[in-house]
Design a protein around this motif. Structure first.
Motif, PDB file in Angstrom:
ATOM      1  N   SER A  22     -14.009   8.864   9.883  1.00  0.00           N
ATOM      2  CA  SER A  22     -13.992   7.235   9.807  1.00  0.00           C
ATOM      3  C   SER A  22     -12.958   7.256   8.333  1.00  0.00           C
ATOM      4  CB  SER A  22     -15.190   6.706   9.461  1.00  0.00           C
ATOM      5  OG  SER A  22     -15.794   6.754  10.823  1.00  0.00           O
ATOM      6  N   TYR A  23     -12.556   6.171   8.167  1.00  0.00           N
ATOM      7  CA  TYR A  23     -11.621   5.893   7.030  1.00  0.00           C
ATOM      8  C   TYR A  23     -11.497   4.635   6.820  1.00  0.00           C
ATOM      9  CZ  TYR A  23      -7.807   5.659  10.340  1.00  0.00           C
ATOM     10  OH  TYR A  23      -6.709   5.327  11.346  1.00  0.00           O
ATOM     11  N   ASN A  24     -11.071   4.309   5.259  1.00  0.00           N
ATOM     12  CA  ASN A  24     -10.523   3.310   4.746  1.00  0.00           C
ATOM     13  C   ASN A  24      -9.185   3.024   4.351  1.00  0.00           C
ATOM     14  OD1 ASN A  24     -11.082   0.461   3.749  1.00  0.00           O
ATOM     15  ND2 ASN A  24     -10.840   1.547   1.629  1.00  0.00           N
ATOM     16  N   THR A  25      -8.628   1.919   4.769  1.00  0.00           N
ATOM     17  CA  THR A  25      -6.979   1.773   4.237  1.00  0.00           C
ATOM     18  C   THR A  25      -6.657   0.593   3.498  1.00  0.00           C
ATOM     19  OG1 THR A  25      -6.487   0.491   6.324  1.00  0.00           O
ATOM     20  CG2 THR A  25      -6.535   2.934   6.400  1.00  0.00           C
ATOM     21  N   LYS A  26      -7.883  -0.304   3.181  1.00  0.00           N
ATOM     22  CA  LYS A  26      -7.446  -1.421   2.185  1.00  0.00           C
ATOM     23  C   LYS A  26      -8.196  -1.358   1.100  1.00  0.00           C
ATOM     24  CE  LYS A  26      -4.460  -3.484   5.069  1.00  0.00           C
ATOM     25  NZ  LYS A  26      -3.186  -3.970   4.506  1.00  0.00           N
ATOM     26  N   ASP A  27      -7.759  -2.070   0.041  1.00  0.00           N
ATOM     27  CA  ASP A  27      -8.290  -2.090  -1.370  1.00  0.00           C
ATOM     28  C   ASP A  27      -9.777  -2.666  -1.287  1.00  0.00           C
ATOM     29  OD1 ASP A  27      -5.787  -1.276  -2.308  1.00  0.00           O
ATOM     30  OD2 ASP A  27      -5.172  -3.080  -3.364  1.00  0.00           O
ATOM     31  N   VAL A  28     -10.434  -2.068  -2.304  1.00  0.00           N
ATOM     32  CA  VAL A  28     -11.831  -2.406  -2.567  1.00  0.00           C
ATOM     33  C   VAL A  28     -11.633  -3.037  -3.913  1.00  0.00           C
ATOM     34  CG1 VAL A  28     -14.277  -2.017  -2.487  1.00  0.00           C
ATOM     35  CG2 VAL A  28     -12.828  -0.984  -0.913  1.00  0.00           C
ATOM     36  N   ASP A  29     -12.150  -4.320  -4.371  1.00  0.00           N
ATOM     37  CA  ASP A  29     -12.266  -4.878  -5.611  1.00  0.00           C
ATOM     38  C   ASP A  29     -13.497  -5.426  -5.719  1.00  0.00           C
ATOM     39  OD1 ASP A  29     -11.943  -6.233  -8.008  1.00  0.00           O
ATOM     40  OD2 ASP A  29      -9.887  -7.050  -7.219  1.00  0.00           O
TER      41      ASP A  29
ATOM     42  N   ASN B  86     -11.624   0.835   8.771  1.00  0.00           N
ATOM     43  CA  ASN B  86     -11.643  -0.489   8.014  1.00  0.00           C
ATOM     44  C   ASN B  86     -10.172  -0.662   7.334  1.00  0.00           C
ATOM     45  OD1 ASN B  86     -12.449  -2.715   6.538  1.00  0.00           O
ATOM     46  ND2 ASN B  86     -11.852  -1.764   4.914  1.00  0.00           N
ATOM     47  N   LYS B  87      -9.295  -2.065   8.210  1.00  0.00           N
ATOM     48  CA  LYS B  87      -8.104  -2.162   7.813  1.00  0.00           C
ATOM     49  C   LYS B  87      -8.313  -3.465   7.064  1.00  0.00           C
ATOM     50  CE  LYS B  87      -5.957   0.249  11.434  1.00  0.00           C
ATOM     51  NZ  LYS B  87      -5.128   0.152  12.639  1.00  0.00           N
ATOM     52  N   MET B  88      -9.263  -4.047   6.137  1.00  0.00           N
ATOM     53  CA  MET B  88      -9.404  -5.216   5.745  1.00  0.00           C
ATOM     54  C   MET B  88      -9.642  -5.157   3.979  1.00  0.00           C
ATOM     55  SD  MET B  88     -12.629  -6.961   7.276  1.00  0.00           S
ATOM     56  CE  MET B  88     -14.240  -6.019   7.411  1.00  0.00           C
ATOM     57  N   LYS B  89      -9.081  -5.970   3.306  1.00  0.00           N
ATOM     58  CA  LYS B  89      -9.429  -5.759   2.102  1.00  0.00           C
ATOM     59  C   LYS B  89     -10.791  -6.182   1.589  1.00  0.00           C
ATOM     60  CE  LYS B  89      -7.490  -6.904  -2.467  1.00  0.00           C
ATOM     61  NZ  LYS B  89      -6.385  -7.273  -3.288  1.00  0.00           N
ATOM     62  N   ILE B  90     -11.632  -5.648   0.766  1.00  0.00           N
ATOM     63  CA  ILE B  90     -12.782  -6.103   0.505  1.00  0.00           C
ATOM     64  C   ILE B  90     -12.861  -6.586  -1.051  1.00  0.00           C
ATOM     65  CG2 ILE B  90     -15.499  -5.416   0.202  1.00  0.00           C
ATOM     66  CD1 ILE B  90     -14.094  -5.173   3.097  1.00  0.00           C
ATOM     67  N   PHE B  91     -13.454  -7.872  -0.941  1.00  0.00           N
ATOM     68  CA  PHE B  91     -13.843  -8.687  -2.410  1.00  0.00           C
ATOM     69  C   PHE B  91     -15.364  -8.726  -2.415  1.00  0.00           C
ATOM     70  CE2 PHE B  91      -9.690  -9.942  -1.223  1.00  0.00           C
ATOM     71  CZ  PHE B  91      -8.843  -9.848  -2.203  1.00  0.00           C
TER      72      PHE B  91
ATOM     73  N   ASN C  28      -4.695 -10.200  10.135  1.00  0.00           N
ATOM     74  CA  ASN C  28      -4.906  -9.647   8.684  1.00  0.00           C
ATOM     75  C   ASN C  28      -6.126 -10.453   8.282  1.00  0.00           C
ATOM     76  OD1 ASN C  28      -2.546  -7.845   8.243  1.00  0.00           O
ATOM     77  ND2 ASN C  28      -1.315  -9.592   8.092  1.00  0.00           N
ATOM     78  N   TYR C  29      -7.063  -9.809   7.590  1.00  0.00           N
ATOM     79  CA  TYR C  29      -8.275 -10.381   7.260  1.00  0.00           C
ATOM     80  C   TYR C  29      -8.717  -9.951   5.847  1.00  0.00           C
ATOM     81  CZ  TYR C  29     -10.348  -6.897  10.450  1.00  0.00           C
ATOM     82  OH  TYR C  29     -10.644  -5.835  10.854  1.00  0.00           O
ATOM     83  N   ASN C  30      -9.601 -10.568   5.329  1.00  0.00           N
ATOM     84  CA  ASN C  30     -10.148 -10.239   4.231  1.00  0.00           C
ATOM     85  C   ASN C  30     -11.892 -10.514   3.952  1.00  0.00           C
ATOM     86  OD1 ASN C  30      -7.919  -9.333   2.786  1.00  0.00           O
ATOM     87  ND2 ASN C  30      -7.499 -11.540   2.001  1.00  0.00           N
ATOM     88  N   VAL C  31     -12.516  -9.684   3.617  1.00  0.00           N
ATOM     89  CA  VAL C  31     -14.048 -10.156   3.614  1.00  0.00           C
ATOM     90  C   VAL C  31     -14.256 -10.419   1.998  1.00  0.00           C
ATOM     91  CG1 VAL C  31     -16.389  -9.259   3.402  1.00  0.00           C
ATOM     92  CG2 VAL C  31     -14.848  -8.537   5.213  1.00  0.00           C
ATOM     93  N   ASN C  32     -14.602 -11.635   1.805  1.00  0.00           N
ATOM     94  CA  ASN C  32     -15.029 -12.276   0.338  1.00  0.00           C
ATOM     95  C   ASN C  32     -16.533 -12.635   0.462  1.00  0.00           C
ATOM     96  OD1 ASN C  32     -12.556 -12.405  -0.757  1.00  0.00           O
ATOM     97  ND2 ASN C  32     -12.214 -14.014   0.556  1.00  0.00           N
ATOM     98  N   TYR C  33     -17.277 -11.684  -0.218  1.00  0.00           N
ATOM     99  CA  TYR C  33     -18.756 -11.842  -0.132  1.00  0.00           C
ATOM    100  C   TYR C  33     -19.382 -12.094  -1.984  1.00  0.00           C
ATOM    101  CZ  TYR C  33     -23.533 -11.074   1.273  1.00  0.00           C
ATOM    102  OH  TYR C  33     -24.825 -11.266   1.719  1.00  0.00           O
ATOM    103  N   ASN C  34     -19.860 -13.268  -2.062  1.00  0.00           N
ATOM    104  CA  ASN C  34     -20.196 -13.479  -3.429  1.00  0.00           C
ATOM    105  C   ASN C  34     -21.426 -13.516  -3.759  1.00  0.00           C
ATOM    106  OD1 ASN C  34     -17.649 -14.470  -4.039  1.00  0.00           O
ATOM    107  ND2 ASN C  34     -18.224 -16.457  -2.679  1.00  0.00           N
ATOM    108  N   TYR C  35     -22.310 -12.302  -2.946  1.00  0.00           N
ATOM    109  CA  TYR C  35     -23.650 -12.063  -3.059  1.00  0.00           C
ATOM    110  C   TYR C  35     -23.928 -10.644  -2.901  1.00  0.00           C
ATOM    111  CZ  TYR C  35     -28.625 -12.508  -3.161  1.00  0.00           C
ATOM    112  OH  TYR C  35     -30.084 -12.294  -3.483  1.00  0.00           O
ATOM    113  N   SER C  36     -24.518  -9.929  -3.704  1.00  0.00           N
ATOM    114  CA  SER C  36     -25.209  -8.635  -3.534  1.00  0.00           C
ATOM    115  C   SER C  36     -23.868  -7.449  -3.018  1.00  0.00           C
ATOM    116  CB  SER C  36     -26.066  -8.665  -2.706  1.00  0.00           C
ATOM    117  OG  SER C  36     -26.830  -7.445  -2.728  1.00  0.00           O
ATOM    118  N   SER C  37     -24.125  -7.171  -1.869  1.00  0.00           N
ATOM    119  CA  SER C  37     -23.210  -5.948  -1.485  1.00  0.00           C
ATOM    120  C   SER C  37     -22.343  -6.437  -0.199  1.00  0.00           C
ATOM    121  CB  SER C  37     -24.163  -4.787  -1.132  1.00  0.00           C
ATOM    122  OG  SER C  37     -24.784  -5.166   0.020  1.00  0.00           O
ATOM    123  N   SER C  38     -21.099  -5.742   0.025  1.00  0.00           N
ATOM    124  CA  SER C  38     -20.243  -6.030   0.897  1.00  0.00           C
ATOM    125  C   SER C  38     -19.454  -4.754   1.555  1.00  0.00           C
ATOM    126  CB  SER C  38     -19.082  -7.050   0.581  1.00  0.00           C
ATOM    127  OG  SER C  38     -18.446  -6.459  -0.436  1.00  0.00           O
TER     128      SER C  38
END
Length: 142
Positions: A78-85, A52-57, A25-35
């Protein structure tokens, strides 16, 4: 078995993006511009049969598949299955389509989760200064 792997990528920002993978299980945390779950910033891109099966911050812009596109983009099956915040703009599939003279096409694709931002959309968060056509066919937000 490895419990956690941390991968840090390079950027010109003072805040490096970090991808953490724990028990698959993994998350992408990106503190600059776009993710994005697949691509942060795209130009002339085709995405087929992707999930995409990972939560995006994201800080400014985020999406399940593509954070920002400024040129031709095709998303198929294609599809997304995790929250985008994100703070500003978020989309289930694409965060922002901007300044493009090219067409953007989304077909047979969907988002099945929550999208949280000041400006958000189930499939696309924001469309800005786009001259090209945008086609959405057989796609939905669940």
């Amino acid at each position: 078995m490895i419990d956690e792997i941390t991968i840090t990528t390079s950027t010109t920002s003072t805040n490096s993006p970090t991808i953490t993978i724990s028990n698959l299980n993994y998350n992408v945390n990106y503190n600059y511009s776009s993710s994005g779950g697949l691509i942060g910033y795209s130009q002339n891109t085709t995405i087929n049969n992707s999930i995409n099966k990972m939560k995006i911050f994201g800080n400014s812009v985020g999406a399940g598949l593509v954070g920002v596109t400024t040129a031709l983009l095709e998303i198929n099956n294609s599809y997304n299955t995790k929250d985008v915040d994100c703070l500003n703009y978020a989309g289930g599939l694409v965060g922002v389509i901007e300044n493009s003279n090219n067409d953007v096409s989304i077909s047979n694709s969907y988002n099945s989760t929550n999208i949280m931002a000041i400006k958000s959309g189930g499939l696309v968060g924001e469309i800005s200064n786009n001259i090209g056509n945008i086609y959405i066919e057989n796609s939905f937000n669940a």
